[in-house]
Design an enzyme around this catalytic site. Structure first.
Site, PDB file in Angstrom:
ATOM      1  N   LYS A 157       1.078  -0.991   0.280  1.00 45.69           N
ATOM      2  CA  LYS A 157       0.022  -0.061   0.288  1.00 45.69           C
ATOM      3  C   LYS A 157       0.746   1.131  -0.102  1.00 45.69           C
ATOM      4  CE  LYS A 157      -3.118   2.526   2.681  1.00 45.69           C
ATOM      5  NZ  LYS A 157      -4.209   3.151   4.136  1.00 45.69           N
ATOM      6  N   GLY A 184      -8.515   8.792  10.823  1.00 46.38           N
ATOM      7  CA  GLY A 184      -8.882   8.795  11.690  1.00 46.38           C
ATOM      8  C   GLY A 184     -10.033   9.576  11.583  1.00 46.38           C
ATOM      9  N   ALA A 219      -9.907   5.154   4.618  1.00 47.30           N
ATOM     10  CA  ALA A 219     -10.063   6.263   5.473  1.00 47.30           C
ATOM     11  C   ALA A 219     -11.052   6.707   5.694  1.00 47.30           C
ATOM     12  CB  ALA A 219      -8.269   7.744   5.221  1.00 47.30           C
ATOM     13  N   GLY A 220     -11.196   7.313   7.035  1.00 43.94           N
ATOM     14  CA  GLY A 220     -11.977   8.715   7.185  1.00 43.94           C
ATOM     15  C   GLY A 220     -13.553   7.671   7.663  1.00 43.94           C
ATOM     16  N   ASN A 241      -9.352   0.968   9.947  1.00 40.73           N
ATOM     17  CA  ASN A 241      -8.574   0.465  11.264  1.00 40.73           C
ATOM     18  C   ASN A 241      -8.831   1.620  12.328  1.00 40.73           C
ATOM     19  OD1 ASN A 241      -4.960   1.657  11.209  1.00 40.73           O
ATOM     20  ND2 ASN A 241      -6.765  -0.056  12.901  1.00 40.73           N
ATOM     21  N   THR A 242      -8.802   2.852  12.559  1.00 41.60           N
ATOM     22  CA  THR A 242      -9.470   3.049  13.370  1.00 41.60           C
ATOM     23  C   THR A 242     -11.017   3.125  14.394  1.00 41.60           C
ATOM     24  OG1 THR A 242      -7.680   5.327  12.653  1.00 41.60           O
ATOM     25  CG2 THR A 242      -9.186   5.693  14.959  1.00 41.60           C
TER      26      THR A 242
END
Length: 259
Positions: free
Chosen positions: A99, A161, A187-188, A209-210
């Protein structure tokens, strides 16, 4: 229904990719990842150890699973940094499925530097790497990345995040229309419904992830993400009804008996 995700030469049953950062420990990382049924986990190799055998090693935690590692270049700010990093990682691990992530604004937005990303993608793809490229949600940039050899394009839904969810649904659709390689929303994502929306827009996969790692119950959230991605994909394939500005009765009125 057999509906697999193909990225370059690899095929996956799950359309959910997870991250490995922000967990309290490697054991929780593994437990949540298994609960998500993801088959690929991305790792910031500048921050999480997967090469040193004499230290706690995330790769060792997953050695008894079939989950593939996707090294990422988080922390890199130039094409040169990312290229050198991935060459070293391939030498150390043999992994060439990567990535590519090059951040332009390291202080506030963590937005990607798309110019440096395209430069690195051109070099790495020519060297035999399978590049999944993190990008802004710009269809023109997506086309440039595909031309540079990206095996998949990963537009952000919102800043990394932030948990804000998809801020421009139209752009995700535009990117999907503009390129032929897989589109992975990255993301987001803040909750399961965000992942479902991404899939309903036609995204091929979602990376989060987050939203999992920082949830009050990461394992439960991982499972929720699993079902959200499946549900969103099925909803997309089923075909939503046309939006109308007026009501439409659910039951037919023709042939109704007069009472």
């Amino acid at each position: 229904m057999k509906d697999t995700l193909k990225i370059a030469h690899k095929t996956f049953s799950s359309r959910l990719i997870v991250g490995s950062g922000k967990y309290k420990d490697f054991a929780t990382t593994k437990e949540a990842t298994l609960a998500s049924s993801a088959e690929m986990i991305t790792v910031a190799v500048r921050r999480i150890n997967i090469t040193e055998k004499n230290q706690e090693n995330l790769l060792e935690y997953f050695k008894d699973t079939n989950i593939q590692f996707l090294p990422n270049s988080a922390g890199c700010t130039t094409a040169e940094e990312a290229i050198v990093l991935f060459r070293l990682i391939r030498e150390a691990t043999g992994i060439d499925f990567i990535k590519l992530e090059i951040i332009g604004d390291t202080q506030k937005t963590l937005y990607p530097d798309v110019i440096e990303t395209i430069k690195a993608c051109e070099v790495l793809s020519k060297e035999g790497f399978c590049v999944l490229a993190y990008s802004s949600d710009d269809p023109i940039v997506a086309k440039r990345l595909e031309a540079a050899g990206a095996a998949a394009v990963m537009p952000l839904a919102a800043p990394i995040g932030s948990g804000l969810g998809i801020q421009n649904r139209y752009n995700i659709s535009f990117i999907k229309e503009a390129i032929s390689v897989p589109v992975i929303v990255d993301a987001g994502v803040g909750c399961a419904s965000d992942a479902a929306i991404a899939m309903e827009l036609g995204a091929d996969a979602v990376l989060t992830n987050t939203a999992i790692a920082m949830a009050k119950n990461p394992v439960m959230m991982a499972e929720a993400m699993k079902y959200a991605v499946i549900s969103g994909r099925k909803s997309f394939l089923a075909g939503r009804i046309e939006k109308k500005s007026y009501a439409s009765a659910s039951s037919p009125i023709f042939g109704m008996a007069n009472l």
